[in-house]
Structures are given as C-alpha cells and as structure tokens.
Design an enzyme around this catalytic site. Structure first.
Site, PDB file in Angstrom:
ATOM      1  N   SER A 133       0.400   5.975  -2.792  1.00 15.65           N
ATOM      2  CA  SER A 133       1.338   6.277  -1.705  1.00 15.65           C
ATOM      3  C   SER A 133       2.801   6.413  -2.084  1.00 15.65           C
ATOM      4  O   SER A 133       3.608   6.811  -1.247  1.00 15.65           O
ATOM      5  CB  SER A 133       1.242   5.217  -0.622  1.00 15.65           C
ATOM      6  N   LYS A 163      10.946   1.834   4.147  1.00 17.54           N
ATOM      7  CA  LYS A 163       9.620   2.164   4.701  1.00 17.54           C
ATOM      8  C   LYS A 163       9.283   1.149   5.789  1.00 17.54           C
ATOM      9  O   LYS A 163       9.493  -0.054   5.596  1.00 17.54           O
ATOM     10  CB  LYS A 163       8.577   2.141   3.569  1.00 17.54           C
ATOM     11  N   SER A 184       1.069   7.603   1.669  1.00 18.17           N
ATOM     12  CA  SER A 184       1.545   7.217   2.981  1.00 18.17           C
ATOM     13  C   SER A 184       3.073   7.175   3.106  1.00 18.17           C
ATOM     14  O   SER A 184       3.588   7.192   4.219  1.00 18.17           O
ATOM     15  CB  SER A 184       1.000   5.838   3.352  1.00 18.17           C
TER      16      SER A 184
HETATM   17  N1  GLN Z   1      -4.021   7.709   0.228  1.00 19.46           N
HETATM   18  C1  GLN Z   1      -4.536   6.420  -0.104  1.00 19.46           C
HETATM   19  C2  GLN Z   1      -5.205   5.796   1.106  1.00 19.46           C
HETATM   20  O1  GLN Z   1      -5.230   6.422   2.122  1.00 19.46           O
HETATM   21  C3  GLN Z   1      -3.480   5.542  -0.651  1.00 19.46           C
HETATM   22  C4  GLN Z   1      -2.644   4.918   0.383  1.00 19.46           C
HETATM   23  C5  GLN Z   1      -1.623   3.996  -0.201  1.00 19.46           C
HETATM   24  O2  GLN Z   1      -1.378   3.973  -1.392  1.00 19.46           O
HETATM   25  N2  GLN Z   1      -1.070   3.185   0.676  1.00 19.46           N
HETATM   26  O3  GLN Z   1      -5.710   4.721   1.025  1.00 19.46           O
END
Ligand code: GLN
Length: 495
Positions: free
Chosen positions: A181, A78, A157
């Site tokens: 995410s 990532k 994400s």
């Molecule tokens: N969807 C969540 C956010 O936008 C979680 C993102 C994440 O876990 N990095 O904050």
C-alpha cells in the site's frame, strides 16, 4: 518567486533556514493547493487551522534559531493514524465521527519534529484495496491522465497520500503498507515510497489491519525526502511489542555512497505470465542504469513466489477478521439500534463495513474456524516461512533485489472492481516482501506509452533500509524523472 508547492522537503528546509519564505507562507501555499484540488478527493478531513498554528510556532523557532528537524514542513497524514482531537476514520463508515484522545507514535514524532498537518488523507477502507476505491468517502482521482479521458486510480491503499503528493498538495505524506500500500500507489503516481523493515516504525495508534504485516512508511517526491522523513518516523516504542530496539541510523547518509561492486539480484520468478512488455522494458532499463553505476547484476531465484499471493490473502484476512472484531457499535463511531445486543452488533457491522471489508472478514473467519485452521491458516504460515527463507538464500548472494513495483501502470477507476482476484493480482510483486517483513521501496523510473508513470522496486535485507535507499537513489539519478501530472492545484496551473 519560488513555486512553494513544487519544492522538495530538503529544499524547503533550506529555504526556511535561509529565510527565503516563512513556514506560514509555505503552509498557506499548500492549504490553497489542497482547497483548489478538492475534486481529486485526496483528503477526508482538512485541518488548515491546525497547520497554520503549527506553522506559526515553527516561524517563532526559525526566528530564534531553535528550529527542529522538519520544522514547518506541510504534510498529509493517512487517515489510519490516530490523531488526538482530529477525526480518524480509516475511510470506514463504522469509524465516522471517531475522535481519538491519543496520538499515534509516528504522527506524534512528526509533529514533534515540526511538521504541519494539512489534513487526514483518504485511503481504501481499513487499508484494504489497491485502487483507493473501497473508501466510504469516495474514490481518489489520480492527477495523471491518459488519452482515454477516464479518471485513473491512484493505487491503494495509500491513494490519498500518493495523489496528494503527485498533485503538489503536500511535501510529504505518511503511508502504511501491509501488502504493497505504500509502494504500488507510489508507482501509479510517479512518486517515491518506502516501507521499512517490519518493526522499524511503531504501530501504536495506527488502526490495525493485519498486525503481523502492517508497517508505516514515508511517501515523498524524492528518495532523499523519504530518508529525511524516516529519520523522524522510525525508532523503538515500548507501546508496540513488535517495535525494534535497534538504533536508527541517519538514513540520508546512505544516499552518498556509490553503487560500485553492489550486487543486485533479479528474481527470475518475477517474470510473470502476461506481464506487459513495457514493464519488462523498464525493468531491463533499471538493470542497465545500475550496471552503468558500477553494480553487478545477478540472477537469483525465489522459488516460492507463486504462493505469496494466496498466502497473503489467507493471513491478511485472518488477522483482519480478528482485529476488526472490536467494531461492535459499542466502543467506537457508528451505532445502529437493534432489538437486542446481537441485533445491534449485526446491524452496526452490516451498515458500517463496506463490501470488501466484509468479504475479508468472512474469508478470515472461515480460515480461522475449527476444522479449517490447519488446512488454511497454519499452511499459509508455513509457506510464509518458506518465502522468507527464499529471501534469506537470495541475500547470501546479493545486497538488494530489483523488480517492477506493479504489473501495470495506473488503471481506470472502476476497472477490476467486479473481479477481486484481478485486483489482488496487482500486489504480486509487493506482497512477498511484506510476508518476509523486509524493507521495500518504489521509485519512479519513467513513463509508459500512455504517458503514465512506472515504478521500480528495490527490496533489501531486514534492517538494511540504507542499501535500499542507496540503490533507489541510483535509479532516481539515472531516470531523472521530471514529468508532472496533468492535474495540479489551480495555484500551480496559474503559475
Ligand atoms: N492491496 C493489498 C490489500 O488489499 C495491500 C493493502 C495494504 O498494503 N494495506 O490487502
């Protein structure tokens, strides 16, 4: 000839040891798949030359019997993990061209164990999002399709990681999970993803979003592969003060035990209004599967669940506004020229950050400002404590919890874009675990009527990833999820 891109990490390691194929052949097959699947936009940076060099070294070790734990396994990283000498962007314009001179602890451990790096995977900008649509480098396309013909979101994400795994472009991938995410994209693409307990993996060298929540984890196509990756990724690191000194068990051992007598909690507050019937159904199916394997299903209550989303969307932006203050145009990546220093800061940040990141910086700055700190930030911290207590109470009665991972299957790209609240609602089942710092895993459980994957989430006690993996393995065994997405690398299509 085995289809090399359809192997699991476990079977690839066997094949390499038995000299059925070489690390170079395995890595080359994945490089070809990656190049043939560029339309999915999974990678921000491809690094085939690095992967091949690593594979060559792995082959030497296999030849002389000094092979390492993950030798020759092609993975995607990532693009939130800093990689020494390779551009690291966090999918943001502001970091475009940033080449770290250091390696994150977790990625370093994976290279030290012999993995080969195919490239840096796309994600939501600074890991803020649930659909991989906030990346400066464009949307990632889910290789799964429904009848609408529209391109679907791979979740976020870690959308590059999830899509690449589903499309058979890599055998494993790293993810990070701040509020879901790893788990939600895993559910959207029919793969497995585990966020370990906060503190299990070092955060050193991982671009920070919300430091009290950020946690790295493993994504792969089987529960066993996730366990294998975690064995390497976890462990104490003196450079991260929140990294735990606990011993790391052999997580693969946890898969052997059966589920007899295990108590699995079903939190009644997770039956949220408007949840699609199909999600309810797969959840009940999951309970049946575990019961059939000897587990006992117990109703539990997590009374503060409804406050988790608003709490998260105060704490995460607050920490993000403070973490992202460092991008000033002086120290990293992009710099816009201005009339004076203030102008330079403003122009760089206005140009460099996307809309969602700017929104969160503004919310975060607001909730931390004098006069509002007590009303929002401090209050949110208190509720976070209550949410953690809810879990503590539940875990006095049960060994793990079973819930859906997300309230829907993959939605179309562009959907929910104009309505941030609707997008935030996607995290309803994953955020509480993050606030409490607990381990959580998503495992594919079946397909909905549109033919799209659905995931079930297993939540465990702090430091008890073993039970999480064990229960996840039980679901995996019963679900026997063998469906594959419609879009795969061309090499696979031809095979
Ligand atoms: N969807 C969540 C956010 O936008 C979680 C993102 C994440 O876990 N990095 O904050």
């Amino acid at each position: 000839m085995t289809n090399l891109t359809d192997l699991t990490i476990a079977s690839a390691l066997d094949g390499l040891k038995n000299k059925e194929f070489s690390a170079t052949e395995l890595t080359t097959a994945h490089i070809t798949a990656m190049e043939n699947a560029r339309d999915l936009n999974c990678f921000i940076t491809e690094t085939p030359e690095i992967a091949l060099k690593q594979a060559e070294a792995a082959d030497v070790r296999y030849a002389n019997g000094t092979n390492l734990a993950l030798d020759g396994i092609p993975i995607g990283m990532k693009d939130l993990f800093c990689t020494d000498g390779t551009q690291t962007t966090a999918a943001s314009h502001i970091l475009e061209g940033f080449i770290p001179q250091y390696e994150s602890t977790v990625s370093g451990k994976l290279w030290d164990a012999g993995c080969t790096m195919l490239g840096k995977l796309n994600l939501d900008e600074f890991a803020m999002g649930s659909a991989n649509t906030t990346s400066y480098f464009g949307n990632v396309i889910n290789p799964w399709k429904d009848d609408s013909g529209k391109d679907l979101a791979p979740g976020g994400s870690s959308g590059g990681s999830s899509a690449a795994l589903a499309a058979r472009l890599c055998l494993g991938a790293t993810g990070t999970d701040t509020g879901g995410s790893i788990r939600q994209p895993a559910a959207f693409t029919g793969i497995c993803g585990i966020k370990p307990t906060y503190g299990r993996c070092s955060r050193w060298g991982v671009v920070a979003f919300a430091s009290s929540l950020d946690q790295a984890g493993a994504m792969a196509r089987t529960v066993e592969d996730c366990a294998i990756m975690l064995n390497t990724m976890c462990g104490h690191d003196g450079r991260d003060s929140t990294s735990s000194t606990r011993e790391v068990p052999d997580f693969t051992k946890a898969l052997e035990g059966d589920l007899k007598g295990k108590k699995i909690g079903i939190p009644k507050e997770y039956r949220v209004d408007g949840m699609p019937e199909e999600i309810e159904k797969i959840w009940s199916q999951g309970m049946e599967w575990l019961k059939n394997q000897g587990a006992e299903i117990v109703d539990v209550s997590l009374p503060h669940t409804q406050y988790a989303l608003p709490t998260y969307y105060i704490i995460a932006p607050a920490e993000c506004s403070s973490n992202l203050a460092r991008y000033d145009g002086i120290r990293y990546g992009l710099r816009e020229t201005g009339d004076d220093l203030r102008d330079l800061y403003e122009l760089t940040r206005a140009t460099g950050f996307g809309k969602e990141v700017q929104r969160r910086i503004m919310i975060g700055t607001y909730v931390l400002s004098a006069g509002y700190y007590d009303a929002y930030y401090l209050k949110a911290q208190k509720i976070r404590r209550l949410i953690t207590q809810d879990f503590d109470n539940a875990f006095e009665q049960v060994d793990a919890l079973l819930t859906p991972t997300a309230p829907s299957s993959a939605f179309a790209l562009g959907e929910n874009e104009d309505d941030p609240i609707k997008m935030y609602l996607n995290d309803v089942f994953t955020v509480p675990t993050s606030l409490a710092g607990l381990p959580g895993m998503s495992v594919p459980a079946g397909l909905d009527s549109k033919g799209l994957p659905l995931g079930l989430q297993i939540i465990g006690k702090a430091w008890d990833e073993e039970t999480v993996l064990n229960v996840a393995r039980g679901i995996e065994r019963a679900a026997n999820f063998t469906a594959k997405p419609q879009i795969l690398g061309l090499k696979d299509k031809a095979a």
